[in-house]
Structures are given as structure tokens and as C-alpha cells.
Scaffold this active site. Structure first.
Site, mmCIF file in Angstrom:
data_model
loop_
_atom_site.group_PDB
_atom_site.id
_atom_site.type_symbol
_atom_site.label_atom_id
_atom_site.label_comp_id
_atom_site.label_asym_id
_atom_site.label_seq_id
_atom_site.Cartn_x
_atom_site.Cartn_y
_atom_site.Cartn_z
ATOM 1 N N HIS A 121 36.035 51.516 44.204
ATOM 2 C CA HIS A 121 35.911 52.965 44.292
ATOM 3 C C HIS A 121 34.597 53.509 43.733
ATOM 4 C CE1 HIS A 121 40.010 52.353 45.379
ATOM 5 N NE2 HIS A 121 40.332 51.937 44.165
ATOM 6 N N ASN A 154 38.879 41.417 47.192
ATOM 7 C CA ASN A 154 39.627 42.501 46.570
ATOM 8 C C ASN A 154 38.873 42.858 45.294
ATOM 9 O OD1 ASN A 154 41.317 44.323 45.423
ATOM 10 N ND2 ASN A 154 43.187 43.108 45.646
ATOM 11 N N ARG A 165 47.463 56.690 47.765
ATOM 12 C CA ARG A 165 47.639 56.745 46.312
ATOM 13 C C ARG A 165 46.792 57.894 45.746
ATOM 14 N NH1 ARG A 165 46.946 51.036 43.768
ATOM 15 N NH2 ARG A 165 47.775 52.210 41.982
ATOM 16 N N PRO A 222 38.638 42.931 38.820
ATOM 17 C CA PRO A 222 39.336 43.177 37.567
ATOM 18 C C PRO A 222 40.836 43.399 37.694
ATOM 19 C CG PRO A 222 37.952 45.050 38.181
ATOM 20 C CD PRO A 222 37.589 43.919 39.092
ATOM 21 N N ASN A 223 41.536 42.791 36.777
ATOM 22 C CA ASN A 223 42.986 42.936 36.583
ATOM 23 C C ASN A 223 43.828 42.205 37.636
ATOM 24 O OD1 ASN A 223 42.692 44.651 34.260
ATOM 25 N ND2 ASN A 223 41.989 46.222 35.683
ATOM 26 N N ASP A 273 25.699 47.225 47.061
ATOM 27 C CA ASP A 273 24.345 46.752 47.357
ATOM 28 C C ASP A 273 24.310 45.238 47.527
ATOM 29 O OD1 ASP A 273 23.433 49.344 47.295
ATOM 30 O OD2 ASP A 273 22.431 49.177 45.347
ATOM 31 N N ARG A 317 41.316 56.851 44.600
ATOM 32 C CA ARG A 317 41.376 55.550 45.285
ATOM 33 C C ARG A 317 41.128 55.673 46.791
ATOM 34 N NH1 ARG A 317 43.691 52.161 41.237
ATOM 35 N NH2 ARG A 317 45.118 53.368 39.958
ATOM 36 N N GLU A 353 37.115 43.545 53.130
ATOM 37 C CA GLU A 353 37.659 44.190 51.924
ATOM 38 C C GLU A 353 39.180 44.217 52.056
ATOM 39 O OE1 GLU A 353 36.226 48.218 51.283
ATOM 40 O OE2 GLU A 353 38.121 48.713 50.317
ATOM 41 N N TYR A 370 52.227 46.449 43.009
ATOM 42 C CA TYR A 370 51.509 45.251 43.478
ATOM 43 C C TYR A 370 52.426 44.057 43.786
ATOM 44 C CZ TYR A 370 47.515 47.963 41.870
ATOM 45 O OH TYR A 370 46.574 48.954 41.708
ATOM 46 N N ALA A 401 39.444 48.020 41.040
ATOM 47 C CA ALA A 401 38.933 49.379 40.788
ATOM 48 C C ALA A 401 37.444 49.525 41.125
ATOM 49 C CB ALA A 401 39.181 49.761 39.334
ATOM 50 N N HIS A 457 43.115 45.069 49.989
ATOM 51 C CA HIS A 457 43.896 45.607 48.874
ATOM 52 C C HIS A 457 45.361 45.332 49.131
ATOM 53 C CE1 HIS A 457 40.348 47.706 47.545
ATOM 54 N NE2 HIS A 457 40.159 48.026 48.805
ATOM 55 N N LEU A 458 46.084 45.082 48.067
ATOM 56 C CA LEU A 458 47.533 44.921 48.207
ATOM 57 C C LEU A 458 48.182 46.259 48.551
ATOM 58 C CD1 LEU A 458 47.038 43.009 45.133
ATOM 59 C CD2 LEU A 458 48.817 42.007 46.541
ATOM 60 N N SER A 459 47.774 47.283 47.831
ATOM 61 C CA SER A 459 48.383 48.605 48.027
ATOM 62 C C SER A 459 47.618 49.385 49.089
ATOM 63 C CB SER A 459 48.370 49.379 46.695
ATOM 64 O OG SER A 459 47.033 49.613 46.274
ATOM 65 N N ARG A 476 51.651 42.787 36.553
ATOM 66 C CA ARG A 476 50.948 44.077 36.495
ATOM 67 C C ARG A 476 51.591 45.066 37.478
ATOM 68 N NH1 ARG A 476 45.273 45.281 39.605
ATOM 69 N NH2 ARG A 476 45.067 47.394 38.808
HETATM 70 C C1 DQA Z 1 43.750 47.321 44.431
HETATM 71 C C2 DQA Z 1 43.687 48.850 44.527
HETATM 72 C C3 DQA Z 1 42.717 49.414 43.501
HETATM 73 O O1 DQA Z 1 42.704 50.845 43.587
HETATM 74 C C4 DQA Z 1 43.133 49.034 42.102
HETATM 75 O O2 DQA Z 1 42.195 49.488 41.160
HETATM 76 C C5 DQA Z 1 43.352 47.564 41.965
HETATM 77 C C6 DQA Z 1 44.080 46.866 43.028
HETATM 78 C C7 DQA Z 1 44.825 46.731 45.375
HETATM 79 O O3 DQA Z 1 44.764 45.522 45.633
HETATM 80 O O4 DQA Z 1 45.729 47.442 45.830
HETATM 81 O O5 DQA Z 1 43.007 46.953 40.966
HETATM 82 O O6 DQA Z 1 42.494 46.797 44.821
#
Ligand code: DQA
Length: 148
Positions: free
Chosen positions: A82, A76, A109, A12-13, A89, A113, A100, A25, A79, A102-104, A20
Site C-alpha cells: 500500500h 505478497n 477492506r 511482513p507478518n 521501483d 488497503r 501481486e 487470513y 502492508a 493477497h489472501l484477502s 495471525r
Molecule cells: C495482505 C493484505 C495486506 O493489506 C496486509 O497488510 C497483509 C496481508 C493479504 O495477503 O491479504 O499483510 O497482503
């Protein structure tokens, strides 16, 4: 003949990357990231596919459908990382290794997270390198495929 195949999944997102919260990011769009990955994968002889969804069930379906089709998944989960036990599963149910990403740096944070419910069932976790987190995961896969 491709040396292997990779599915890049985004939750998502992440379709909004570029606009964003750019201070967190960055300004690179998901399309830019996918193009860079495609260039590198092609150069290494690795087949690559991309899928993004804002919906948990669609991501569960994508993880399940990867069985028998892909050698690795770069994920990725946004959210969902978390708290999605359904995604955890799904990852635990397949024999396709998942990295797995993540950008951040989720560990520096907000406290919510800091936990990834996915990490314990993943091959590894890469975070905090911005768009390069995706490239680092791809390099690791290229390395593993070529030493197979
Ligand atoms: C994220 C980190 C997550 O906590 C956040 O909800 C995202 C982006 C990242 O790529 O840093 O949507 O996965």
C-alpha cells in the site's frame, strides 16, 4: 530440465499465517502454502524458490537478485503493497514479471488497503481467494511457461 523458474516472495507478518487474524487470513500456515506450491510446481516441471522477510530493504534486494535467475515472481508484499515506492521501483527496474497476490480481498477492506502502489508495475493482481491466491498465480505461470 525445468520448464521455468518461479520465486515466491512474502513480506511482513506473512510468517505468522495460521495464527495471525485467522478470521481474515485463514488457518493455513506459510509452510503449508509453500509445500502445496512446491508439489504443484514439481508436477509441472517448474523450479520454485521461497523467501519471506519482514524488512523492506531485504525484499528490494530479493527483487533485484531475481534478475537472470527467475522467469516470474509471485509477490505478497503485505502492508508494503500500500505504500512502498521502493518496492514498486524495484519491480519496475527488472524485466522479471511479477504477479501481486493477497489472501484477502484488499478492495473490500479498510480504505488504506484499496490502493496498491505495486499493481501498476505488475503483470497482474490476484486477491481474495485465501491461500488459493498463491495457487492461482502459480497456475497462471505454469500456463504461460507451457505456451512459450
Ligand atoms: C495482505 C493484505 C495486506 O493489506 C496486509 O497488510 C497483509 C496481508 C493479504 O495477503 O491479504 O499483510 O497482503
Amino acid at each position: 530440465m525445468a520448464k521455468g523458474s518461479v520465486l515466491v516472495l512474502n513480506g511482513p507478518n506473512l510468517n505468522l499465517l495460521g495464527t495471525r487474524e485467522p478470521e481474515i487470513y485463514g488457518r493455513t500456515t506459510l509452510h503449508d502454502i509453500e509445500q502445496r506450491m512446491e508439489t504443484r510446481a514439481t508436477e509441472a516441471g517448474v523450479a520454485i524458490s521461497f523467501y519471506q522477510s519482514n524488512h523492506e530493504g531485504a525484499l528490494v534486494d530479493a527483487v533485484q537478485d531475481a534478475r537472470g535467475k527467475f522467469d516470474y515472481i509471485i509477490f505478497n508484499a503485505g502492508a508494503y503493497t500500500h505504500y512502498s515506492i521502493a518496492l514498486r521501483d524495484a519491480i519496475a527496474s527488472i524485466d522479471v514479471p511479477v504477479i501481486e497476490i493477497h489472501l484477502s480481498n484488499i478492495h473490500k477492506r479498510e480504505e488504506f488497503r484499496h490502493t496498491s502502489v505495486l499493481a501498476p508495475v505488475c503483470l497482474g493482481q490476484i486477491c481474495g481467494l485465501g491461500a488459493f491466491s498463491y495457487m492461482a498465480a502459480l497456475e497462471a505461470i505454469i500456463d504461460r511457461l507451457s505456451s512459450k
